[in-house]
Design an enzyme around this catalytic site. Structure first.
Site, short mmCIF file in Angstrom:
data_model
loop_
_atom_site.label_atom_id
_atom_site.label_comp_id
_atom_site.label_asym_id
_atom_site.label_seq_id
_atom_site.Cartn_x
_atom_site.Cartn_y
_atom_site.Cartn_z
CG HIS A 1 -2.13 -0.85 1.06
ND1 HIS A 1 -3.21 -0.79 1.92
CD2 HIS A 1 -2.45 -1.78 0.12
CE1 HIS A 1 -4.15 -1.64 1.51
NE2 HIS A 1 -3.69 -2.26 0.43
CD GLU B 1 -1.92 5.01 2.96
OE1 GLU B 1 -1.65 4.04 2.22
OE2 GLU B 1 -3.07 5.40 3.16
CB CYS C 1 -6.51 0.48 4.57
SG CYS C 1 -4.87 -0.22 4.76
CB CYS D 1 -1.95 2.25 5.70
SG CYS D 1 -1.40 1.37 4.24
N1 LIG Z 1 -5.14 3.75 2.16
C1 LIG Z 1 -4.97 2.78 1.24
N2 LIG Z 1 -3.79 2.71 0.60
C2 LIG Z 1 -3.65 1.81 -0.38
O1 LIG Z 1 -2.49 1.79 -1.05
C3 LIG Z 1 -4.71 0.93 -0.71
N3 LIG Z 1 -4.56 0.01 -1.73
C4 LIG Z 1 -5.90 1.02 0.04
N4 LIG Z 1 -6.94 0.18 -0.16
C5 LIG Z 1 -7.60 -0.44 0.95
O2 LIG Z 1 -7.00 -1.67 1.22
C6 LIG Z 1 -7.90 -2.75 0.95
C7 LIG Z 1 -7.25 -3.77 0.11
O3 LIG Z 1 -6.58 -4.57 1.00
P1 LIG Z 1 -5.58 -5.63 0.45
O4 LIG Z 1 -4.54 -4.88 -0.29
O5 LIG Z 1 -6.38 -6.54 -0.44
O6 LIG Z 1 -5.09 -6.30 1.65
C8 LIG Z 1 -9.07 -2.18 0.24
O7 LIG Z 1 -10.19 -2.88 0.68
C9 LIG Z 1 -9.03 -0.79 0.75
O8 LIG Z 1 -9.63 -0.82 2.02
N5 LIG Z 1 -6.00 1.96 1.00
#
Ligand SMILES: Nc1nc(O)c(N)c(N[C@@H]2O[C@H](COP(=O)(O)O)[C@@H](O)[C@H]2O)n1
Length: 166
Positions: free
Chosen positions: A58, A60, A100, A110
């Site tokens: 992700h 962050e 997240c 994050c």
């Molecule tokens: N804040 C944030 N940064 C990112 O880079 C993201 N991709 C997201 N997405 C959130 O993460 C969930 C996906 O989770 P996984 O990568 O499959 O474990 C998605 O549901 C969003 O909540 N958020």
């Protein structure tokens, strides 16, 4: 320069990072910029975007990892004596989407990574919509004593870039 303008320029930079993401239907495209406030004037510490580093990473978390991997000798431009942890504790985080609080993959969220790093403030482009999960990232940060600022002006663009893969 107004408070909004001063901070929107870094959020705009985070948006440029988000545009570098490879879109995927199961996650968002997010960009992040860390800015040090320990130095006389604000300095960009690192940037990150979703899936930039290998694996399901992700924005962050990538910005934090990239800053932590800087060699000690490169830290003097922020402060001649400070450690990675001390500089992070002065940091402002600019993220195009709310950090997240729960990950569908089960990996560490994050919001927890930002709380562990004890960053100072988190500027957010747009709240996470409930496309995948119910996000409580901003609330988690506030409960941990991190200032959360919802910046106005780039909500629509942050969301449309985030949803590019959907
Ligand atoms: N804040 C944030 N940064 C990112 O880079 C993201 N991709 C997201 N997405 C959130 O993460 C969930 C996906 O989770 P996984 O990568 O499959 O474990 C998605 O549901 C969003 O909540 N958020």
């Amino acid at each position: 320069m107004t408070f909004e303008d001063q901070h929107l320029k870094y959020l705009q930079l985070a948006l440029e990072e988000a545009k570098k993401c490879t879109p995927t239907p199961t996650a968002f495209c997010v960009g992040c910029v860390l800015v040090s406030q320990i130095s006389a004037e604000p300095l960009v510490m690192s940037t990150g975007y979703s899936r930039e580093l290998p694996g399901n990473t992700h924005a962050e978390a990538n910005a934090l990892s990239k800053f932590r991997s800087l060699p000690q000798e490169e830290l003097c431009r922020f402060d001649p004596a400070a450690s990675h942890a001390e500089i992070l504790a002065s940091a402002d985080v600019y993220t195009t989407m709310e950090p997240c609080s729960i990950r569908t993959s089960g990996l560490s969220p994050c919001a927890d990574a930002l709380i562990d790093a004890q960053v100072k403030r988190c500027f957010i482009g747009v709240g996470e919509p409930d496309d995948f999960v119910q996000c409580e990232g901003a609330q988690k940060l506030v409960s941990a004593g991190i200032d959360v600022v919802w910046l106005k002006g780039l909500e629509e663009e942050s969301l449309s870039v985030a949803r590019r893969g959907h």
